[in-house]
Write a protein that holds these residues in place. Structure first.
Motif, mmCIF file in Angstrom:
data_model
loop_
_atom_site.group_PDB
_atom_site.id
_atom_site.type_symbol
_atom_site.label_atom_id
_atom_site.label_comp_id
_atom_site.label_asym_id
_atom_site.label_seq_id
_atom_site.Cartn_x
_atom_site.Cartn_y
_atom_site.Cartn_z
ATOM 1 N N LYS A 158 0.826 -1.215 0.000
ATOM 2 C CA LYS A 158 0.000 0.000 0.000
ATOM 3 C C LYS A 158 0.855 1.257 0.000
ATOM 4 C CE LYS A 158 -4.116 -1.964 2.095
ATOM 5 N NZ LYS A 158 -5.083 -1.916 3.179
ATOM 6 N N ALA A 159 1.962 1.220 0.734
ATOM 7 C CA ALA A 159 2.873 2.378 0.745
ATOM 8 C C ALA A 159 3.466 2.598 -0.639
ATOM 9 C CB ALA A 159 3.979 2.172 1.787
ATOM 10 N N ILE A 160 3.856 1.514 -1.285
ATOM 11 C CA ILE A 160 4.401 1.617 -2.646
ATOM 12 C C ILE A 160 3.347 2.185 -3.583
ATOM 13 C CG2 ILE A 160 5.183 0.258 -4.632
ATOM 14 C CD1 ILE A 160 6.602 -1.589 -2.517
ATOM 15 N N ARG A 161 2.114 1.696 -3.490
ATOM 16 C CA ARG A 161 1.024 2.183 -4.347
ATOM 17 C C ARG A 161 0.796 3.684 -4.137
ATOM 18 N NH1 ARG A 161 -3.199 -1.260 -3.285
ATOM 19 N NH2 ARG A 161 -2.563 -2.510 -5.057
ATOM 20 N N ARG A 162 0.796 4.124 -2.875
ATOM 21 C CA ARG A 162 0.575 5.551 -2.604
ATOM 22 C C ARG A 162 1.657 6.406 -3.267
ATOM 23 N NH1 ARG A 162 -0.864 3.596 2.581
ATOM 24 N NH2 ARG A 162 1.237 3.991 3.358
ATOM 25 N N HIS A 163 2.903 5.971 -3.158
ATOM 26 C CA HIS A 163 4.001 6.728 -3.766
ATOM 27 C C HIS A 163 3.879 6.733 -5.289
ATOM 28 C CE1 HIS A 163 6.658 7.836 -0.409
ATOM 29 N NE2 HIS A 163 6.175 6.749 0.176
ATOM 30 N N ARG A 164 3.553 5.592 -5.873
ATOM 31 C CA ARG A 164 3.411 5.521 -7.333
ATOM 32 C C ARG A 164 2.283 6.418 -7.809
ATOM 33 N NH1 ARG A 164 -0.247 3.250 -10.151
ATOM 34 N NH2 ARG A 164 -0.893 1.735 -8.579
ATOM 35 N N GLN A 165 1.152 6.367 -7.118
ATOM 36 C CA GLN A 165 0.015 7.197 -7.507
ATOM 37 C C GLN A 165 0.323 8.679 -7.344
ATOM 38 O OE1 GLN A 165 -3.048 5.363 -5.077
ATOM 39 N NE2 GLN A 165 -3.753 4.120 -6.796
ATOM 40 N N ALA A 166 1.113 9.019 -6.326
ATOM 41 C CA ALA A 166 1.510 10.421 -6.136
ATOM 42 C C ALA A 166 2.339 10.921 -7.315
ATOM 43 C CB ALA A 166 2.283 10.580 -4.826
ATOM 44 N N LEU A 167 3.025 10.004 -7.988
ATOM 45 C CA LEU A 167 3.791 10.363 -9.180
ATOM 46 C C LEU A 167 2.904 10.444 -10.422
ATOM 47 C CD1 LEU A 167 6.975 8.119 -8.715
ATOM 48 C CD2 LEU A 167 6.788 10.601 -8.361
ATOM 49 N N GLY A 168 1.651 10.005 -10.270
ATOM 50 C CA GLY A 168 0.722 10.027 -11.395
ATOM 51 C C GLY A 168 1.012 8.958 -12.434
ATOM 52 N N MET A 169 1.589 7.849 -11.996
ATOM 53 C CA MET A 169 1.960 6.784 -12.931
ATOM 54 C C MET A 169 1.053 5.580 -12.773
ATOM 55 S SD MET A 169 6.107 6.825 -12.818
ATOM 56 C CE MET A 169 6.242 5.963 -14.391
ATOM 57 N N SER A 170 0.764 4.936 -13.895
ATOM 58 C CA SER A 170 0.026 3.680 -13.858
ATOM 59 C C SER A 170 0.977 2.566 -13.430
ATOM 60 C CB SER A 170 -0.547 3.354 -15.241
ATOM 61 O OG SER A 170 0.513 3.050 -16.149
ATOM 62 N N GLN A 171 0.406 1.438 -13.022
ATOM 63 C CA GLN A 171 1.247 0.280 -12.694
ATOM 64 C C GLN A 171 2.080 -0.125 -13.901
ATOM 65 O OE1 GLN A 171 -0.989 -3.099 -11.341
ATOM 66 N NE2 GLN A 171 -0.864 -2.490 -9.202
ATOM 67 N N ASP A 172 1.448 -0.155 -15.071
ATOM 68 C CA ASP A 172 2.150 -0.565 -16.288
ATOM 69 C C ASP A 172 3.341 0.339 -16.574
ATOM 70 O OD1 ASP A 172 0.391 -2.631 -16.731
ATOM 71 O OD2 ASP A 172 -0.761 -1.573 -18.266
ATOM 72 N N ALA A 173 3.109 1.647 -16.543
ATOM 73 C CA ALA A 173 4.175 2.596 -16.860
ATOM 74 C C ALA A 173 5.301 2.501 -15.840
ATOM 75 C CB ALA A 173 3.630 4.020 -16.913
ATOM 76 N N PHE A 174 4.945 2.385 -14.571
ATOM 77 C CA PHE A 174 5.982 2.312 -13.542
ATOM 78 C C PHE A 174 6.784 1.027 -13.685
ATOM 79 C CE2 PHE A 174 7.745 1.293 -9.402
ATOM 80 C CZ PHE A 174 8.462 2.455 -9.154
ATOM 81 N N ALA A 175 6.089 -0.106 -13.833
ATOM 82 C CA ALA A 175 6.782 -1.388 -13.973
ATOM 83 C C ALA A 175 7.708 -1.374 -15.186
ATOM 84 C CB ALA A 175 5.766 -2.520 -14.070
ATOM 85 N N ASP A 176 7.235 -0.816 -16.293
ATOM 86 C CA ASP A 176 8.095 -0.703 -17.473
ATOM 87 C C ASP A 176 9.319 0.145 -17.179
ATOM 88 O OD1 ASP A 176 6.475 -2.281 -19.050
ATOM 89 O OD2 ASP A 176 5.530 -0.593 -20.099
ATOM 90 N N GLY A 177 9.122 1.230 -16.456
ATOM 91 C CA GLY A 177 10.212 2.147 -16.146
ATOM 92 C C GLY A 177 11.306 1.528 -15.298
ATOM 93 N N ILE A 178 10.936 0.571 -14.437
ATOM 94 C CA ILE A 178 11.954 -0.082 -13.607
ATOM 95 C C ILE A 178 12.297 -1.473 -14.139
ATOM 96 C CG2 ILE A 178 11.408 1.257 -11.539
ATOM 97 C CD1 ILE A 178 9.999 -1.283 -10.438
#
Length: 74
Positions: A12-32
């Motif tokens: 949940k903490a990871i999700r909150r940080h990702r959402q604060a960046l305005g990124m989708s799961q797909d975009a974030f996962a691709d980025g890392i």
């Protein structure tokens, strides 16, 4: 009611940080360079992550691993 597991709180903490960046799961996962399904399982708290994976996620979020642990109250 049972309290969330440590892996669920971390997810949940990871999700909150990702959402604060305005990124989708797909975009974030691709980025890392992580498979989207695996990253989704981390956010749901259904995967125990290694320290190396947690560092990779934290770096992608622009925070430290200790920040994520603190936000998850671990």
């Amino acid at each position: 009611m049972e309290s969330p597991t440590p892996t669920a709180r971390l997810g949940k903490a990871i999700r909150r940080h990702r959402q604060a960046l305005g990124m989708s799961q797909d975009a974030f996962a691709d980025g890392i360079e992580m498979h989207r399904a695996y990253f989704g399982a981390i956010e749901r708290g259904s995967k125990n992550v290694t320290i190396a994976t947690l560092i990779r996620v934290a770096e992608g979020l622009g925070v430290s691993m200790s920040d994520l642990m603190r936000d998850a109250k671990l």
